[in-house]
Design an enzyme around this catalytic site. Structure first.
Site, PDB file in Angstrom:
ATOM      1  N   LYS A  13       0.834  -1.210   0.000  1.00  0.00           N
ATOM      2  CA  LYS A  13       0.000   0.000   0.000  1.00  0.00           C
ATOM      3  C   LYS A  13       0.869   1.260   0.000  1.00  0.00           C
ATOM      4  O   LYS A  13       0.654   2.169  -0.790  1.00  0.00           O
ATOM      5  CB  LYS A  13      -0.943   0.016   1.225  1.00  0.00           C
ATOM      6  CG  LYS A  13      -1.855  -1.201   1.316  1.00  0.00           C
ATOM      7  CD  LYS A  13      -2.801  -1.111   2.493  1.00  0.00           C
ATOM      8  CE  LYS A  13      -2.132  -1.128   3.853  1.00  0.00           C
ATOM      9  NZ  LYS A  13      -1.423  -2.387   4.183  1.00  0.00           N
ATOM     10  N   ARG A  88      -9.835   0.862   8.780  1.00  0.00           N
ATOM     11  CA  ARG A  88      -9.382  -0.495   9.088  1.00  0.00           C
ATOM     12  C   ARG A  88     -10.452  -1.296   9.801  1.00  0.00           C
ATOM     13  O   ARG A  88     -10.231  -2.457  10.129  1.00  0.00           O
ATOM     14  CB  ARG A  88      -8.179  -0.398  10.003  1.00  0.00           C
ATOM     15  CG  ARG A  88      -6.872  -0.714   9.334  1.00  0.00           C
ATOM     16  CD  ARG A  88      -5.815  -0.486  10.371  1.00  0.00           C
ATOM     17  NE  ARG A  88      -4.634  -1.215  10.116  1.00  0.00           N
ATOM     18  CZ  ARG A  88      -3.578  -0.716   9.476  1.00  0.00           C
ATOM     19  NH1 ARG A  88      -3.615   0.492   8.985  1.00  0.00           N
ATOM     20  NH2 ARG A  88      -2.510  -1.455   9.341  1.00  0.00           N
ATOM     21  N   ARG A 125      11.771  -5.805   4.807  1.00  0.00           N
ATOM     22  CA  ARG A 125      11.525  -4.393   4.469  1.00  0.00           C
ATOM     23  C   ARG A 125      12.498  -3.487   5.238  1.00  0.00           C
ATOM     24  O   ARG A 125      12.796  -3.712   6.399  1.00  0.00           O
ATOM     25  CB  ARG A 125      10.091  -4.014   4.846  1.00  0.00           C
ATOM     26  CG  ARG A 125       9.872  -2.496   4.778  1.00  0.00           C
ATOM     27  CD  ARG A 125       8.439  -2.112   4.839  1.00  0.00           C
ATOM     28  NE  ARG A 125       7.776  -2.494   6.070  1.00  0.00           N
ATOM     29  CZ  ARG A 125       6.486  -2.303   6.285  1.00  0.00           C
ATOM     30  NH1 ARG A 125       5.744  -1.753   5.353  1.00  0.00           N
ATOM     31  NH2 ARG A 125       5.934  -2.663   7.413  1.00  0.00           N
ATOM     32  N   ARG A 158      11.266  -1.518  10.918  1.00  0.00           N
ATOM     33  CA  ARG A 158      10.204  -1.136  11.854  1.00  0.00           C
ATOM     34  C   ARG A 158      10.117  -2.129  13.000  1.00  0.00           C
ATOM     35  O   ARG A 158      10.293  -3.329  12.801  1.00  0.00           O
ATOM     36  CB  ARG A 158       8.862  -1.102  11.101  1.00  0.00           C
ATOM     37  CG  ARG A 158       8.476   0.289  10.680  1.00  0.00           C
ATOM     38  CD  ARG A 158       7.332   0.330   9.729  1.00  0.00           C
ATOM     39  NE  ARG A 158       6.123  -0.383  10.138  1.00  0.00           N
ATOM     40  CZ  ARG A 158       4.994  -0.372   9.432  1.00  0.00           C
ATOM     41  NH1 ARG A 158       4.930   0.307   8.310  1.00  0.00           N
ATOM     42  NH2 ARG A 158       3.938  -1.030   9.837  1.00  0.00           N
ATOM     43  N   ARG A 169      -0.520  -8.985  13.425  1.00  0.00           N
ATOM     44  CA  ARG A 169      -1.103  -7.962  12.531  1.00  0.00           C
ATOM     45  C   ARG A 169      -1.979  -8.628  11.482  1.00  0.00           C
ATOM     46  O   ARG A 169      -3.040  -8.123  11.117  1.00  0.00           O
ATOM     47  CB  ARG A 169       0.011  -7.162  11.856  1.00  0.00           C
ATOM     48  CG  ARG A 169       0.650  -6.156  12.803  1.00  0.00           C
ATOM     49  CD  ARG A 169       1.995  -5.689  12.302  1.00  0.00           C
ATOM     50  NE  ARG A 169       1.948  -4.953  11.065  1.00  0.00           N
ATOM     51  CZ  ARG A 169       3.021  -4.724  10.300  1.00  0.00           C
ATOM     52  NH1 ARG A 169       4.195  -5.184  10.655  1.00  0.00           N
ATOM     53  NH2 ARG A 169       2.903  -4.028   9.199  1.00  0.00           N
TER      54      ARG A 169
HETATM   55  P1  AP5 Z   1       4.833  -1.622   1.809  1.00  0.00           P
HETATM   56  O1  AP5 Z   1       4.502  -0.765   0.635  1.00  0.00           O
HETATM   57  O2  AP5 Z   1       5.628  -1.007   2.922  1.00  0.00           O
HETATM   58  O3  AP5 Z   1       3.497  -2.335   2.365  1.00  0.00           O
HETATM   59  P2  AP5 Z   1       2.258  -1.756   3.165  1.00  0.00           P
HETATM   60  O4  AP5 Z   1       1.043  -2.417   2.618  1.00  0.00           O
HETATM   61  O5  AP5 Z   1       2.269  -0.255   3.181  1.00  0.00           O
HETATM   62  O6  AP5 Z   1       2.602  -2.360   4.595  1.00  0.00           O
HETATM   63  P3  AP5 Z   1       2.486  -1.761   6.054  1.00  0.00           P
HETATM   64  O7  AP5 Z   1       3.213  -2.733   6.946  1.00  0.00           O
HETATM   65  O8  AP5 Z   1       2.954  -0.335   6.116  1.00  0.00           O
HETATM   66  O9  AP5 Z   1       0.986  -1.848   6.294  1.00  0.00           O
HETATM   67  P4  AP5 Z   1       0.257  -1.934   7.606  1.00  0.00           P
HETATM   68  O10 AP5 Z   1      -1.121  -1.691   7.168  1.00  0.00           O
HETATM   69  O11 AP5 Z   1       0.474  -3.161   8.415  1.00  0.00           O
HETATM   70  O12 AP5 Z   1       0.981  -0.828   8.518  1.00  0.00           O
HETATM   71  P5  AP5 Z   1       0.586   0.663   8.918  1.00  0.00           P
HETATM   72  O13 AP5 Z   1       1.825   1.462   8.925  1.00  0.00           O
HETATM   73  O14 AP5 Z   1      -0.590   1.142   8.175  1.00  0.00           O
HETATM   74  O15 AP5 Z   1       5.590  -2.934   1.262  1.00  0.00           O
HETATM   75  C1  AP5 Z   1       6.064  -3.950   2.134  1.00  0.00           C
HETATM   76  C2  AP5 Z   1       7.417  -4.496   1.616  1.00  0.00           C
HETATM   77  O16 AP5 Z   1       7.202  -5.198   0.404  1.00  0.00           O
HETATM   78  C3  AP5 Z   1       8.468  -3.417   1.309  1.00  0.00           C
HETATM   79  O17 AP5 Z   1       9.729  -3.914   1.638  1.00  0.00           O
HETATM   80  C4  AP5 Z   1       8.343  -3.212  -0.218  1.00  0.00           C
HETATM   81  O18 AP5 Z   1       9.572  -2.786  -0.810  1.00  0.00           O
HETATM   82  C5  AP5 Z   1       7.945  -4.604  -0.690  1.00  0.00           C
HETATM   83  N1  AP5 Z   1       7.040  -4.615  -1.833  1.00  0.00           N
HETATM   84  C6  AP5 Z   1       5.964  -3.801  -2.044  1.00  0.00           C
HETATM   85  N2  AP5 Z   1       5.325  -4.137  -3.182  1.00  0.00           N
HETATM   86  C7  AP5 Z   1       6.015  -5.203  -3.700  1.00  0.00           C
HETATM   87  C8  AP5 Z   1       5.835  -6.033  -4.853  1.00  0.00           C
HETATM   88  N3  AP5 Z   1       4.825  -5.812  -5.712  1.00  0.00           N
HETATM   89  N4  AP5 Z   1       6.721  -7.035  -5.060  1.00  0.00           N
HETATM   90  C9  AP5 Z   1       7.752  -7.270  -4.199  1.00  0.00           C
HETATM   91  N5  AP5 Z   1       7.973  -6.516  -3.093  1.00  0.00           N
HETATM   92  C10 AP5 Z   1       7.118  -5.510  -2.835  1.00  0.00           C
HETATM   93  O19 AP5 Z   1       0.092   0.425  10.437  1.00  0.00           O
HETATM   94  C11 AP5 Z   1       0.974   0.086  11.475  1.00  0.00           C
HETATM   95  C12 AP5 Z   1       0.213   0.029  12.797  1.00  0.00           C
HETATM   96  O20 AP5 Z   1      -0.356   1.333  13.099  1.00  0.00           O
HETATM   97  C13 AP5 Z   1      -1.003  -0.931  12.843  1.00  0.00           C
HETATM   98  O21 AP5 Z   1      -0.628  -2.252  13.139  1.00  0.00           O
HETATM   99  C14 AP5 Z   1      -1.865  -0.275  13.935  1.00  0.00           C
HETATM  100  O22 AP5 Z   1      -1.389  -0.591  15.222  1.00  0.00           O
HETATM  101  C15 AP5 Z   1      -1.657   1.214  13.693  1.00  0.00           C
HETATM  102  N6  AP5 Z   1      -2.661   1.783  12.759  1.00  0.00           N
HETATM  103  C16 AP5 Z   1      -2.417   2.368  11.534  1.00  0.00           C
HETATM  104  N7  AP5 Z   1      -3.562   2.768  10.975  1.00  0.00           N
HETATM  105  C17 AP5 Z   1      -4.562   2.442  11.843  1.00  0.00           C
HETATM  106  C18 AP5 Z   1      -5.989   2.582  11.801  1.00  0.00           C
HETATM  107  N8  AP5 Z   1      -6.603   3.133  10.747  1.00  0.00           N
HETATM  108  N9  AP5 Z   1      -6.692   2.129  12.865  1.00  0.00           N
HETATM  109  C19 AP5 Z   1      -6.085   1.581  13.940  1.00  0.00           C
HETATM  110  N10 AP5 Z   1      -4.748   1.404  14.044  1.00  0.00           N
HETATM  111  C20 AP5 Z   1      -3.985   1.835  12.989  1.00  0.00           C
END
Ligand code: AP5
Length: 216
Positions: A13, A88, A125, A158, A169
C-alpha cells in the site's frame, strides 16, 4: 480523486500510494506514518498508540476517526487524497462517511496478497529514516547497504516487522479489516488488484484503473 488503499500488512500500500500521490498530485495520508511520527516525538497520541502498534493491534476507532476527520479538512486535501491504512474497521468506514457528508470516496483499491508473501515482504523491508522511501532487501534493494538511494538517509527496520508481531497484525487484519472488502464491494467502488505481481506490474494495473477515472 478520493482514494482508499486497502489490503493486508505488507501488501504494498505504501509503495503504491507514493506513486499515486505523484501521478495525481494529491497527498498520501498514511495513518501508520502519522502514528509512528507521534511515537517518535513522544506526543500524547504517540504515548497512547505505541503499545497498540508494538503488539500489532489497532489503535481505538475514536482516536483514528478524529485524526483522519481533521486531516482531510486541511488545505492540501481540497483536490483529493489517498488514505493509506484507513479505514481499518467498519466503524472507521462509517465514521469517515459521516465526516465526509456530501463528499464521496471515488475508489477503493484493494491490493491482495497471501500470508506467505506478506511475511517475506515485511521481514526484509527497510525504510529510510529521513525521507520514508521503502526498500526490500531482495526485491528492491538499496544500491549501498543501509543507505537510501534518494537522500543518503539511514535505513531502519520497523519495530512491528518482527515475525511474531507480523503474525498478530495478519490475524487482526483478517478479523477486523477484511470485512471492509465486502463492505466496499457492495457499494460498487472496489477494485481488486493482484498485489503479488512486481511493483511495476501492480503500478501499471493501478494506473489503468485511475486513467479510466481521469478520462471521465
Ligand atoms: P509496503 O509498501 O511497505 O506495504 P504496506 O502495505 O504499506 O505495509 P504496512 O506494513 O505499512 O501496512 P500496515 O497496514 O500493516 O501498517 P501501517 O503502517 O498502516 O511494502 C512492504 C514491503 O514489500 C516493502 O519492503 C516493499 O519494498 C515490498 N514490496 C511492495 N510491493 C512489492 C511487490 N509488488 N513485489 C515485491 N515486493 C514488494 O500500520 C501500522 C500500525 O499502526 C497498525 O498495526 C496499527 O497498530 C496502527 N494503525 C495504523 N492505521 C490504523 C488505523 N486506521 N486504525 C487503527 N490502528 C492503525
Amino acid at each position: 480523486m478520493r482514494i482508499i488503499l486497502l489490503g493486508p500488512p505488507g501488501a504494498g500500500k505504501g509503495t503504491q500510494a507514493k506513486f499515486i500521490a505523484q501521478k495525481l498530485a494529491i497527498p498520501q495520508i498514511s495513518t501508520g506514518d502519522i502514528l509512528r511520527e507521534n511515537v517518535k516525538n513522544n506526543t500524547e497520541l504517540g504515548k497512547k498508540a505505541k503499545e497498540f502498534i508494538n503488539k500489532g493491534t489497532l489503535v481505538p476507532d475514536t482516536i483514528m476517526i478524529e485524526l483522519v476527520k481533521n486531516r482531510v479538512k486541511e488545505e492540501d486535501c481540497k483536490n483529493g487524497y489517498i488514505l493509506d491504512g484507513f479505514p481499518r474497521t467498519i466503524a472507521q468506514a462509517e465514521g469517515l462517511e459521516k465526516a465526509l457528508g456530501e463528499e464521496k470516496i471515488d475508489a477503493v483499491l484493494f491490493v491482495n496478497v497471501s500470508d506467505v508473501v506478506i511475511i517475506e515482504r515485511l521481514s526484509l523491508r527497510r525504510i529510510c529514516k529521513n525521507c520514508g522511501a521503502i526498500y526490500h532487501l531482495k526485491y528492491n534493494p538499496p544500491q549501498k547497504d543501509g543507505e537510501c538511494d534518494k537522500c543518503g538517509g539511514e535505513l531502519y527496520q520497523r519495530d512491528d516487522d518482527k515475525e511474531e508481531t507480523i503474525k498478530n497484525r495478519l490475524k487482526v487484519y483478517r478479523e477486523q479489516t477484511e470485512p471492509l472488502v465486502d463492505y466496499y464491494r457492495k457499494k460498487d467502488i472496489l477494485f481488486e488488484i493482484d498485489g503479488e505481481k512486481s511493483v511495476e506490474e501492480v503500478n501499471k494495473e493501478i494506473s489503468e484503473i485511475l486513467n479510466k477515472f481521469l478520462q471521465n
